[in-house]
Design an enzyme around this catalytic site. Sequence first.
Site, PDB file in Angstrom:
ATOM      1  N   GLY A 223      67.956  40.088  16.789  1.00 41.03           N
ATOM      2  CA  GLY A 223      67.629  39.478  17.762  1.00 41.03           C
ATOM      3  C   GLY A 223      68.566  39.230  19.083  1.00 41.03           C
ATOM      4  O   GLY A 223      68.062  38.594  20.020  1.00 41.03           O
TER       5      GLY A 223
ATOM      6  N   PRO B  18      70.970  43.638  13.620  1.00 38.43           N
ATOM      7  CA  PRO B  18      71.016  44.040  14.851  1.00 38.43           C
ATOM      8  C   PRO B  18      70.126  45.336  15.315  1.00 38.43           C
ATOM      9  O   PRO B  18      70.311  46.373  14.545  1.00 38.43           O
ATOM     10  CB  PRO B  18      72.493  44.108  15.446  1.00 38.43           C
ATOM     11  CG  PRO B  18      73.124  44.786  14.157  1.00 38.43           C
ATOM     12  CD  PRO B  18      72.461  43.773  12.872  1.00 38.43           C
TER      13      PRO B  18
ATOM     14  N   ARG C 288      68.717  45.974  19.195  1.00 39.79           N
ATOM     15  CA  ARG C 288      68.721  45.936  20.722  1.00 39.79           C
ATOM     16  C   ARG C 288      70.283  46.130  20.741  1.00 39.79           C
ATOM     17  O   ARG C 288      70.771  46.739  21.659  1.00 39.79           O
ATOM     18  CB  ARG C 288      68.105  45.000  21.359  1.00 39.79           C
ATOM     19  CG  ARG C 288      68.393  45.139  22.705  1.00 39.79           C
ATOM     20  CD  ARG C 288      67.795  43.528  23.545  1.00 39.79           C
ATOM     21  NE  ARG C 288      66.629  43.055  22.932  1.00 39.79           N
ATOM     22  CZ  ARG C 288      65.252  43.204  23.114  1.00 39.79           C
ATOM     23  NH1 ARG C 288      65.350  44.293  24.390  1.00 39.79           N
ATOM     24  NH2 ARG C 288      64.408  42.672  22.507  1.00 39.79           N
TER      25      ARG C 288
ATOM     26  N   ARG D 156      58.558  48.002  28.883  1.00 42.06           N
ATOM     27  CA  ARG D 156      58.898  46.676  28.880  1.00 42.06           C
ATOM     28  C   ARG D 156      58.753  45.813  30.000  1.00 42.06           C
ATOM     29  O   ARG D 156      58.263  44.576  30.075  1.00 42.06           O
ATOM     30  CB  ARG D 156      60.427  46.680  28.329  1.00 42.06           C
ATOM     31  CG  ARG D 156      60.648  47.038  26.831  1.00 42.06           C
ATOM     32  CD  ARG D 156      62.068  46.727  26.309  1.00 42.06           C
ATOM     33  NE  ARG D 156      62.360  45.436  26.402  1.00 42.06           N
ATOM     34  CZ  ARG D 156      63.106  44.733  27.250  1.00 42.06           C
ATOM     35  NH1 ARG D 156      63.692  45.221  28.362  1.00 42.06           N
ATOM     36  NH2 ARG D 156      63.323  43.444  27.038  1.00 42.06           N
TER      37      ARG D 156
ATOM     38  N   CYS E 271      48.778  55.435  37.134  1.00 42.44           N
ATOM     39  CA  CYS E 271      47.524  54.599  37.699  1.00 42.44           C
ATOM     40  C   CYS E 271      47.319  53.305  37.438  1.00 42.44           C
ATOM     41  O   CYS E 271      46.381  52.819  36.975  1.00 42.44           O
ATOM     42  CB  CYS E 271      46.515  55.648  37.600  1.00 42.44           C
ATOM     43  SG  CYS E 271      46.476  57.372  38.032  1.00 42.44           S
TER      44      CYS E 271
ATOM     45  N   TYR F   5      64.032  50.456  22.953  1.00 46.26           N
ATOM     46  CA  TYR F   5      62.411  50.269  22.971  1.00 46.26           C
ATOM     47  C   TYR F   5      61.879  51.417  24.041  1.00 46.26           C
ATOM     48  O   TYR F   5      60.764  51.259  24.178  1.00 46.26           O
ATOM     49  CB  TYR F   5      62.106  48.759  23.424  1.00 46.26           C
ATOM     50  CG  TYR F   5      62.664  47.910  22.283  1.00 46.26           C
ATOM     51  CD1 TYR F   5      61.953  48.202  20.882  1.00 46.26           C
ATOM     52  CD2 TYR F   5      63.629  46.893  22.402  1.00 46.26           C
ATOM     53  CE1 TYR F   5      62.356  47.393  19.926  1.00 46.26           C
ATOM     54  CE2 TYR F   5      64.096  46.333  21.460  1.00 46.26           C
ATOM     55  CZ  TYR F   5      63.060  46.196  20.152  1.00 46.26           C
ATOM     56  OH  TYR F   5      63.793  45.647  18.833  1.00 46.26           O
TER      57      TYR F   5
END
Length: 404
Positions: free
Chosen positions: A226, A265, A267, A304, A334, A363
């Site tokens: 995190g 870990p 990200r 995201r 759209c 991500y």
Amino acid sequence: MYPEDSSVEGGVLTIGGCDSRALAREFGTPAYVVAEADLRARARGFIRALAERHGGPGEVVFASKAFPCTAVLRVFAEEGLGCDVASGGELHLALRAGFTPERLYLHGNAKSEAELAMALEAGVGTIVLDNEGEADRLAALDGGPRLLARVVPGVDADTHEHILTGQAGSKFGMAPDVARALAARVDLAGLHMHIGSQLRSLDPYRRAIAALAAVGDFEVYDLGGGLGVPYVDGDDVVAADDWVAGMVAAAHAELGEGKSLVLEPGRALVATAGVTLYTVESVKPGLAGETIVAVDGGMSDNLRPMLYGAAYSAALAGRMDGGGSVSTVVGKHCESGDVLVRDVALPDPRPGDVLVTPVTGAYGHAMASNYNGVPRPPVIFCSGGDARVVVRRETYEDLHGRDV
């Protein structure tokens, strides 16, 4: 915020020694571009930091949900990381990438019978129990992996509610008293926690580790991941070395020394190693005086900003010197909410320009979709001036390839 293995010369961005404009011409856009050297350097950095700070046994495990790509996983397997998988698909990818089964950790709050059986057949080393029922199902399957219990420590952290996982009411894990009761009847090797993503402070980790200590004394403590990364100028985050040092210090203080510590870990290993390249398709004035810059991707390759209002920056890959008018970078989909970057200065953006958004190694690929029938982008590895496709771009034929 750009990869360590990148540079700007004459206003032109290079990634891994490759001219980003040339990459866009050769491979098309949108494209995920990754500095391979950054992946390896970050893996080595986490391993080194844990070894230096923790005298006992320990392991760094990649949370593969951040970038579930075979080539990325293969790099981390080569660098000596373990791997966290949360589905049968992620397990399949990790095995295909070369991880030995004993270095794999199976997570998930809704593991299916088939996924548990697949893990046992493959010889997965650790299964993290989300609930008491999983322990009973594993016993029925006659399994023998190391078992950890995921505990909800009841700790809030300063992050978006959608990526907060350790608070009361979380869908993940079990209450401390339930974990304590489970340990009385099941041979638990240890406990696991994960309190959220994109965290900017060590304080919630310290409080969560203290909550684990109250459950009981175990051999293994998986402290999750995190760790946040800076997405835009001014983002205040904990450096990776400081995060590892703080986690180890808290574990030593609350749990005692000599325990086996696991860090996960995700990200923090991949985010800043990657950028996304787009082509500007149109430029027009907005009613609020801004310039609206529309690109050939959007929420199909970076969800995201729409999911949690995540902030990104952008630049023109051939005019990186900055300045210019205030612009809003929007996608082609759209949805009015298909906005990638707000309030960014771009110097005279024009159709045909290559636009780059940094810090997209986490991500983007994982959450990519085919909304509006847009094929998902390729993943390009760059190193030493050479570029290679590790995930090809989807074709229109792929869009109906599963039709029956």
